[in-house]
Write an enzyme that holds these catalytic residues in place. Structure first.
Site, mmCIF file in Angstrom:
data_model
loop_
_atom_site.group_PDB
_atom_site.id
_atom_site.type_symbol
_atom_site.label_atom_id
_atom_site.label_comp_id
_atom_site.label_asym_id
_atom_site.label_seq_id
_atom_site.Cartn_x
_atom_site.Cartn_y
_atom_site.Cartn_z
ATOM 1 N N SER A 263 0.827 -1.201 0.000
ATOM 2 C CA SER A 263 0.000 0.000 0.000
ATOM 3 C C SER A 263 0.857 1.245 0.000
ATOM 4 C CB SER A 263 -0.893 0.016 1.239
ATOM 5 O OG SER A 263 -0.078 0.216 2.375
ATOM 6 N N LYS A 264 0.223 2.316 -0.418
ATOM 7 C CA LYS A 264 0.869 3.618 -0.499
ATOM 8 C C LYS A 264 1.420 4.061 0.849
ATOM 9 C CE LYS A 264 -0.667 6.870 -3.939
ATOM 10 N NZ LYS A 264 -1.770 7.498 -4.535
#
Ligand code: GLU
Length: 495
Positions: A263-264
């Site tokens: 994930s970011k």
């Protein structure tokens, strides 16, 4: 799949703004598999979810593919600055195929494999709330599945909004025969009557992907594992249409080092971000290839060119378990490829990174390019990402603050320190201005003699003010005669 079927692989990204590294991994495997087996690589833009569509995404995607060296045979391409298409199975953008989907939805409606559903979102919410209370799985309760055609026609004529749902058979098993995961069995009783056409007339992903993969004669559907639960729905649709199945392959998830889904929040996920930081395409491709695949036992190498990857790629080497995105490994691979570059190539691709540095504008224009080349020559072996150029050695660009105590080697006296600096000063003064790295090295090393620290430490300290730096000889070379002498003089003035 029959053996004489032509091998055609599709990449099917959605134009949602940027290219996720997971998408890069999928399209890379698509390309490697197609190329290894002499098949065709098709690019299809899956833009049925108009709310997620971002302007310019397709151009950006094509740019990223070109940068990564992934070349497709069919699909959208940029020609003279505008997007056109090549290949005989177009259009390759789903929003241009709405009529095709409508025809196919009608076919399913005629055969009774699909039905109109007029349930409002309020009704569906109530239904779900009730199911939750009763601890039942959330599934459409088939209220509209019982409507007869007269009712349906009346409600449509009255302008009621509707979607179309597929009528999933009950009490059956669907087997996904997957190239990576083997046979995965699903019970149709757990599969919802999925919406296949929305009230705005757009198909959902499930319908569009099946229709397109069939009409584009796709033999292999390769995609991330997150799509595996959708595959039984697709197989049911293939069966309803009476079409042969493609071969499916679901690739392992990409994970953060803590094993959560990539994930970011824990780092960059966009290929564009890696590109902007100065990762080389060969490095990112090489690294991404190993996220979920290995060429096999006995193969220790981790550096593979694109052609070698094509040669080695096989689904037997694709793992089932998630693949951890290890940035340290990417840095190592990138560093390998940076080292391989000629100084001129390295200079050409690093120039834009220099131009973004704070000090760049203040540098002496006449000598700037030469200075940058020297910095690169010294840093090349240690650089992990191009954007970090110069970052470890700020003293190349700004005069360091040095204190007299710092110039002293071990327990040496002031006198010894001054002697060392004076010796370095006179050697450099006598040396011609156009010194090369090699001749500088030979004169200074000769002067250093046996007790290197005594001579080289004060020189390093005067030039850099830093405990860790490239060798003082390299530092003098990068700085150039004038600056090096100025810094030595300044150091001497401290005593
Ligand atoms: N359009 C989907 C995506 O962007 C791909 C699904 C598929 O390959 O079937 O992730």
């Amino acid at each position: 799949m029959t053996s004489e079927r032509e091998l055609r692989v599709r990449m099917a990204p959605s134009p949602t703004g940027f290219v996720h590294v997971g998408t890069l991994r999928t399209v890379l495997y698509d390309a490697l598999f197609a190329q290894k087996n002499g098949g065709k690589l098709v690019l299809r833009i899956e833009d049925t979810d108009q709310s997620r569509k971002v302007e310019g995404s397709v151009e950006n995607l094509l740019e990223v593919l070109a940068w990564a060296g992934i070349l497709h045979d069919e699909g959208p391409v940029i020609e003279n600055g505008t997007i056109t298409e090549k290949g005989g199975y177009g259009p390759y953008t789903q929003s241009k195929r709405l009529e095709i989907y409508k025809e196919h939805v009608n076919l399913l409606l005629e055969k009774g494999h699909a039905y109109h559903c007029f349930c409002t979102s309020e009704r569906l919410d109530e239904m779900r709330a009730l199911q939750q209370k009763m601890k039942q799985p959330p599934m459409y309760d088939r209220t509209c599945a019982q409507l007869n055609s007269e009712d349906v026609n009346k409600r449509i004529a009255a302008g009621e909004k509707y979607v179309v749902r597929m009528r999933v058979p009950r009490g059956e098993e669907v087997v996904v025969d997957d190239l990576v995961r083997g046979k995965v069995v699903f019970q149709t009783d757990t599969i919802d009557d999925q919406v296949i056409m929305k009230s705005d007339g757009y198909p959902t992903y499930h319908l569009a992907v099946v229709v397109d993969d069939h009409l584009m004669n796709i033999s292999h559907v390769i995609r991330g594992e997150e799509w595996l639960p959708s595959t039984p729905k697709h197989i049911i649709l293939y069966n309803m249409f009476g079409w042969p199945l493609p071969q499916f392959a679901h690739l392992p998830l990409l994970l953060n080092p803590d094993k959560s889904k990539l994930s970011k929040r824990q780092g960059d996920v966009a290929v564009e971000d890696y590109r902007a930081k100065g990762y080389l395409p060969q490095a990112l491709v090489n690294f991404v290839a190993f996220l979920g695949w290995h060429p096999g036992k006995g193969e220790e190498r981790e550096i593979f060119s694109y052609d070698e990857l094509v040669d080695k790629f096989d689904f037997s080497g694709v793992h089932k378990s998630g693949a951890i995105f290890d940035i340290d490994k990417l840095n190592k691979v990138n560093s390998h490829y940076i080292k391989q570059l000629s100084l001129e190539d390295l200079y050409a691709i690093t120039k834009s990174f220099f131009e973004n540095k704070k000090y760049y504008a203040d540098m002496d224009v006449e000598h700037r390019d030469d200075m940058m080349r020297r910095v690169l020559a010294v840093e090349q072996d240690r650089l992990h990402v191009l954007s970090a150029v110069g970052d470890d050695n700020p003293f190349f660009f700004e005069e360091p603050v040095v204190e007299s105590e710092f110039l002293r080697w071990k327990k040496n006296t002031d006198k010894q320190t001054i002697e060392a600096l004076t010796k370095a000063q006179s050697i450099l003064m006598a040396h011609p201005e156009e010194w090369t790295r090699e001749n500088l090295e030979s004169v200074l090393m000769e002067a250093a003699g046996e007790k290197r620290g005594d001579f080289l430490w004060p020189l390093r300290a005067a030039l850099t003010g830093a405990k860790f730096s490239p060798s003082p000889i390299d530092c003098a070379w990068v700085l150039g005669r004038e600056k090096a002498l100025k810094r030595i003089q300044k150091a001497l003035e401290l005593f």
